[in-house]
Design a protein around this motif. Structure first.
Motif, mmCIF file in Angstrom:
data_model
loop_
_atom_site.group_PDB
_atom_site.id
_atom_site.type_symbol
_atom_site.label_atom_id
_atom_site.label_comp_id
_atom_site.label_asym_id
_atom_site.label_seq_id
_atom_site.Cartn_x
_atom_site.Cartn_y
_atom_site.Cartn_z
ATOM 1 N N ASP A 67 -36.188 24.001 -16.948
ATOM 2 C CA ASP A 67 -37.171 23.144 -17.611
ATOM 3 C C ASP A 67 -36.882 23.045 -19.104
ATOM 4 O OD1 ASP A 67 -38.395 22.803 -15.205
ATOM 5 O OD2 ASP A 67 -39.962 24.296 -15.567
ATOM 6 N N HIS A 71 -41.818 22.495 -23.144
ATOM 7 C CA HIS A 71 -42.183 21.175 -22.592
ATOM 8 C C HIS A 71 -43.698 20.992 -22.688
ATOM 9 C CE1 HIS A 71 -42.469 18.119 -19.228
ATOM 10 N NE2 HIS A 71 -41.515 17.639 -19.994
ATOM 11 N N VAL A 75 -46.964 20.037 -15.358
ATOM 12 C CA VAL A 75 -46.678 19.587 -13.986
ATOM 13 C C VAL A 75 -47.804 20.125 -13.112
ATOM 14 C CG1 VAL A 75 -45.078 19.736 -12.044
ATOM 15 C CG2 VAL A 75 -44.186 19.546 -14.379
ATOM 16 N N ILE A 109 -33.484 19.982 -18.135
ATOM 17 C CA ILE A 109 -34.090 18.708 -17.729
ATOM 18 C C ILE A 109 -34.724 18.039 -18.944
ATOM 19 C CG2 ILE A 109 -35.798 17.594 -16.255
ATOM 20 C CD1 ILE A 109 -35.550 19.987 -14.354
ATOM 21 N N HIS A 113 -39.192 16.425 -14.586
ATOM 22 C CA HIS A 113 -39.775 17.710 -14.205
ATOM 23 C C HIS A 113 -40.660 17.578 -12.959
ATOM 24 C CE1 HIS A 113 -38.599 18.446 -18.383
ATOM 25 N NE2 HIS A 113 -38.620 19.739 -18.100
ATOM 26 N N ARG A 114 -41.433 16.488 -12.880
ATOM 27 C CA ARG A 114 -42.318 16.294 -11.731
ATOM 28 C C ARG A 114 -41.502 16.037 -10.458
ATOM 29 N NH1 ARG A 114 -45.138 12.134 -11.660
ATOM 30 N NH2 ARG A 114 -47.057 12.891 -10.715
ATOM 31 N N LYS A 116 -38.518 17.188 -9.864
ATOM 32 C CA LYS A 116 -37.928 18.484 -9.482
ATOM 33 C C LYS A 116 -38.943 19.316 -8.703
ATOM 34 C CE LYS A 116 -36.626 22.967 -11.288
ATOM 35 N NZ LYS A 116 -36.850 23.878 -12.424
ATOM 36 N N TYR A 117 -40.175 19.377 -9.203
ATOM 37 C CA TYR A 117 -41.221 20.166 -8.541
ATOM 38 C C TYR A 117 -41.494 19.629 -7.133
ATOM 39 C CZ TYR A 117 -45.770 22.244 -7.537
ATOM 40 O OH TYR A 117 -46.806 22.915 -6.941
#
Length: 331
Positions: A67, A71, A75, A109, A113-114, A116-117
């Motif tokens: 991450d 950040h 998320v 990233i 990020h969203r 990836k989650y």
């Protein structure tokens, strides 16, 4: 026998050789695409070519993605995340993540990020990415720009995003390379940020100011228990005074209005703000609150654990009402 061998070579073996040649050539090309080293992948930076011309989408293992440092965007596993998961489940990841190399084989990233989650929740172990070489300030600006386009953003997210971008732009000389234009000459970074996102320079400053709130007050602002304008004034209080204000708010079971916040700020500036004065100010009946709805602790403890404070019960009630309102309007 010779004639038969000639026929075999011409009509059977040569076509097979040709097909094998095509397959080997194609596989070599794919191998070249996926194993291109960073120097070749980012040669556009040395040659001055357009960004899109040399970029390639490649797949990288999730464990090699980390991450973005500090950040500011959260998320959350909310309704929007559920919709994103459903989209990825049905159609895959339609747009790749943007990452930058930071260590040997590890990438940070910048955008995504969203995704990836959501992909992790669905069991993905590799993600499509575009790798871009960026320094810290370029990465911050790119990260903020990609996330501020979202429809729903918390006050705290926007505040810290503005702060990070403002500081990065100052370090870069006040503007991006593409903004070296005579029309922008002499403009402050907050003016450039405001123009880009539709806020006045003053409003950008106000958002940056609320980053000085302690986490508990910032959370109350995100939960819309404190108004934005009072929060800007409260941010001028010392950290210890902000903590005392939380106790005073709990004592009076109220949140500061703009005029109350301005008075608290004035008393703090003069060095005469005490917890007792905070409690007195917060206990005042605000205009329009003369006929307000009240509950006793006994009434509320029928529905909440006895360990819950009045402030925590109030917070839970507002959260429940907010969820109910969202479901009601959807129906």
């Amino acid at each position: 026998m010779v004639c038969g061998l000639h026929i075999f070579q011409r009509f059977i073996w040569k076509p097979i050789q040709y097909q094998l040649h095509i397959i080997v050539k194609r596989e070599a090309r794919l191998d070249q695409i996926y194993k291109t080293d960073l120097n070749e992948l980012f040669s556009y930076q040395r040659k001055g070519e357009k960004l899109e011309e040399k970029e390639k989408v490649i797949e990288i293992e999730i464990e090699r993605l980390r991450d973005f440092k500090e950040h500011p965007f959260h998320v959350k596993d909310d309704k929007e995340m559920s919709l994103l998961k459903e989209s990825i489940k049905n159609y895959g990841i339609l747009s790749p993540l943007i990452v930058r190399p930071v260590l040997d084989g590890v990438y940070e990233i910048v955008s995504g990020h969203r995704k990836k989650y959501a992909a992790q929740q669905l069991g993905y172990y590799k993600l499509p990415v575009i790798i871009r070489v960026m320094n810290d300030d370029e990465a911050i600006i790119s990260m903020v720009d990609s996330n501020l386009q979202r429809e729903r953003i918390r006050y705290s997210e926007k505040a810290f995003a503005y702060k990070m971008k403002n500081e990065a732009m100052k370090r870069k000389g006040g503007r991006k390379k593409s903004q070296f234009d005579h029309k922008l000459k002499g403009k402050k970074t907050i003016e450039l940020i405001g123009e880009e996102y539709g806020d006045s320079p003053k409003q950008v400053q106000r958002f940056i100011k609320i980053t000085e709130l302690i986490p508990e007050l910032l959370q109350q602002l995100d939960d819309e228990m404190i108004g934005f304008n009072p929060a800007v004034e409260i941010a001028s209080l010392k950290k210890e005074e902000q903590k005392q204000l939380l106790d005073a708010m709990d004592y009076a079971q109220s949140t500061p209005s703009l005029s109350q916040a301005q008075r608290l700020k004035k008393l703090s500036k003069s060095g005469s703000l005490t917890k007792e004065k905070m409690e007195d100010i917060m206990s005042e009946i605000k205009k329009g609150e003369i006929s307000r709805v009240t509950f006793t602790n006994e009434q509320l403890h029928r529905y909440f654990p006895t360990s819950y404070t009045p402030e925590k019960m109030k917070r839970e009630i507002l959260a429940i009402l907010k969820l109910w309102a969202e479901e009601y309007w959807e129906q």
